[in-house]
Design a protein around this motif. Structure first.
Motif, short mmCIF file in Angstrom:
data_model
loop_
_atom_site.label_atom_id
_atom_site.label_comp_id
_atom_site.label_asym_id
_atom_site.label_seq_id
_atom_site.Cartn_x
_atom_site.Cartn_y
_atom_site.Cartn_z
N SER A 94 59.87 87.75 27.02
CA SER A 94 59.55 87.82 28.45
C SER A 94 60.51 88.75 29.18
N VAL A 95 61.79 88.71 28.84
CA VAL A 95 62.77 89.57 29.48
C VAL A 95 62.43 91.05 29.25
N PHE A 96 62.09 91.41 28.02
CA PHE A 96 61.73 92.80 27.73
C PHE A 96 60.50 93.22 28.53
N TYR A 97 59.51 92.34 28.60
CA TYR A 97 58.29 92.65 29.34
C TYR A 97 58.58 92.92 30.81
N HIS A 98 59.28 92.01 31.46
CA HIS A 98 59.51 92.15 32.89
C HIS A 98 60.50 93.27 33.21
N LEU A 99 61.44 93.52 32.32
CA LEU A 99 62.45 94.54 32.59
C LEU A 99 61.87 95.95 32.49
N PHE A 100 61.01 96.18 31.50
CA PHE A 100 60.54 97.54 31.24
C PHE A 100 59.07 97.78 31.63
N MET A 101 58.45 96.85 32.33
CA MET A 101 57.02 96.96 32.63
C MET A 101 56.68 98.17 33.52
N ASN A 102 57.65 98.68 34.27
CA ASN A 102 57.42 99.83 35.15
C ASN A 102 57.88 101.14 34.51
N HIS A 103 58.00 101.15 33.19
CA HIS A 103 58.48 102.35 32.48
C HIS A 103 57.52 103.52 32.69
N GLU A 104 58.07 104.72 32.64
CA GLU A 104 57.30 105.93 32.90
C GLU A 104 56.21 106.18 31.85
N GLY A 105 56.24 105.45 30.75
CA GLY A 105 55.18 105.56 29.76
C GLY A 105 53.83 105.06 30.27
N GLY A 106 53.84 104.35 31.39
CA GLY A 106 52.60 103.95 32.03
C GLY A 106 51.90 102.77 31.38
N ALA A 107 50.57 102.74 31.52
CA ALA A 107 49.78 101.61 31.05
C ALA A 107 49.92 101.34 29.56
N PRO A 108 49.99 102.36 28.68
CA PRO A 108 50.16 102.06 27.25
C PRO A 108 51.44 101.27 26.95
N ILE A 109 52.56 101.65 27.59
CA ILE A 109 53.81 100.91 27.40
C ILE A 109 53.68 99.50 27.97
N TYR A 110 53.06 99.42 29.14
CA TYR A 110 52.87 98.10 29.76
C TYR A 110 52.05 97.19 28.85
N ASP A 111 50.96 97.69 28.31
CA ASP A 111 50.09 96.87 27.45
C ASP A 111 50.84 96.42 26.20
N THR A 112 51.67 97.29 25.64
CA THR A 112 52.47 96.93 24.46
C THR A 112 53.46 95.83 24.80
N LEU A 113 54.11 95.96 25.95
CA LEU A 113 55.07 94.95 26.38
C LEU A 113 54.39 93.61 26.66
N LEU A 114 53.19 93.67 27.24
CA LEU A 114 52.45 92.43 27.51
C LEU A 114 52.10 91.73 26.20
N CYS A 115 51.68 92.50 25.20
CA CYS A 115 51.39 91.91 23.88
C CYS A 115 52.65 91.30 23.28
N PHE A 116 53.79 91.97 23.46
CA PHE A 116 55.06 91.46 22.97
C PHE A 116 55.41 90.13 23.64
N ASP A 117 55.17 90.07 24.96
CA ASP A 117 55.41 88.84 25.71
C ASP A 117 54.53 87.71 25.20
N MET A 118 53.25 88.00 24.98
CA MET A 118 52.32 87.00 24.48
C MET A 118 52.69 86.57 23.05
N PHE A 119 53.20 87.50 22.27
CA PHE A 119 53.63 87.17 20.91
C PHE A 119 54.78 86.16 20.95
N GLY A 120 55.67 86.31 21.92
CA GLY A 120 56.76 85.35 22.06
C GLY A 120 56.26 83.96 22.38
N VAL A 121 55.23 83.87 23.24
CA VAL A 121 54.63 82.58 23.56
C VAL A 121 53.95 82.00 22.31
N CYS A 122 53.28 82.86 21.56
CA CYS A 122 52.64 82.41 20.32
C CYS A 122 53.66 81.87 19.33
#
Length: 271
Positions: A94-122
């Motif tokens: 969750s920390v990685f997701y919220h910290l880097f969600m506004n990265h200049e990589g845009g939506a692809p980076i955001y989507d990867t981080l969101l999957c990472f966040d969901m993986f942590g919950v899983c």
């Protein structure tokens, strides 16, 4: 940009579309940033600041304190390892997701981080339940093996559903089968067919109740739904969910410790 004051923050309508996921949070959005700028956002106030620290501080506490409370010398090593990883995974992801969600990589980076966040919950849903399966079916080795494999298969399906979900409602639904499976194990304990500490059942039920309530608060967007803009920085639904998730992990840990204490003095009939 001064590290403690930060850049000029954006409002909702001037943020990128992939960051416009809560229309009731109106201000405090960080601009598109480099990795370094994202890291610097740890030191100034913005609308993700509370989300970062409500999981970042517990992560550090769990990382340092939990190993000291696990009776490593008295249990099978894998139980301690999977429980420790279960408690850490949702907070650090969750920390990685919220910290880097506004990265200049845009939506692809955001989507990867969101999957990472969901993986942590899983992971907390999967790894956290393995000791529960093991101890509940302690005296039934064949059933224990089948139940463990079945739970792992359900967890794999849950991971797929969670990382591919298009809304918070569908993400919450992704964990339903795992929750139903755990509830079945709890009923086995309640009826006396399953094993485990009598004290742990209440703790596990509290754990799942807190997790469910946190998920419901998050998808309902309460309380910011009733006062858009008032909870942009503090006490919005996502922060409340974070706090309830942390409490849920604490109850998971307490329940597991109760089971491990019980396990030391228990022998299955016929042993």
């Amino acid at each position: 940009m001064d590290i403690f004051t930060g850049p000029k923050l954006r409002d909702f309508k001037n943020s990128p579309p992939h960051l416009q996921f809560n229309k009731y949070v109106l201000t405090g959005y960080r601009p598109i940033s480099t990795y370094r700028d994202c890291l610097q956002s740890l030191f100034y106030l913005h609308n993700e600041f509370g989300n970062i620290y409500t999981h970042g501080i517990p992560f550090i506490c769990f990382l340092l304190v939990l190993p000291l409370s696990i009776p490593w010398a008295e249990i099978e090593w894998w139980i301690g390892v999977v429980h420790y990883l279960a408690c850490l995974s949702p907070t650090i992801c969750s920390v990685f997701y919220h910290l880097f969600m506004n990265h200049e990589g845009g939506a692809p980076i955001y989507d990867t981080l969101l999957c990472f966040d969901m993986f942590g919950v899983c992971l907390v849903n999967t790894l956290g339940a393995l000791p529960i399966v093991h101890i509940t079916l302690l005296c039934y080795p064949s059933s224990r093996l089948v139940a463990t494999l079945a739970y792992l298969l359900l967890s794999g399906y849950g991971v797929h559903c969670a990382v591919s979900a298009q809304s918070n409602v569908h993400r919450l639904q992704s964990f339903a089968w795992q929750a139903i499976f755990r509830f079945f194990l709890f009923m086995l304990r309640l009826t006396g067919a399953g094993r485990g500490s009598p004290a742990s059942l209440r703790l596990y039920l509290t754990m799942d109740t807190l997790a469910l309530l946190g998920g419901l608060v998050n998808i309902s967007r309460l309380p910011e739904r009733f006062s858009p803009g008032r909870f942009d920085y503090w006490f919005n639904s996502h922060q409340i969910m974070h706090i309830m998730v942390v409490l849920s992990i604490v109850y998971l840990h307490w329940g597991t410790l109760e089971d491990l204490t019980w396990l030391k003095g228990y022998h299955c009939p016929g042993e």
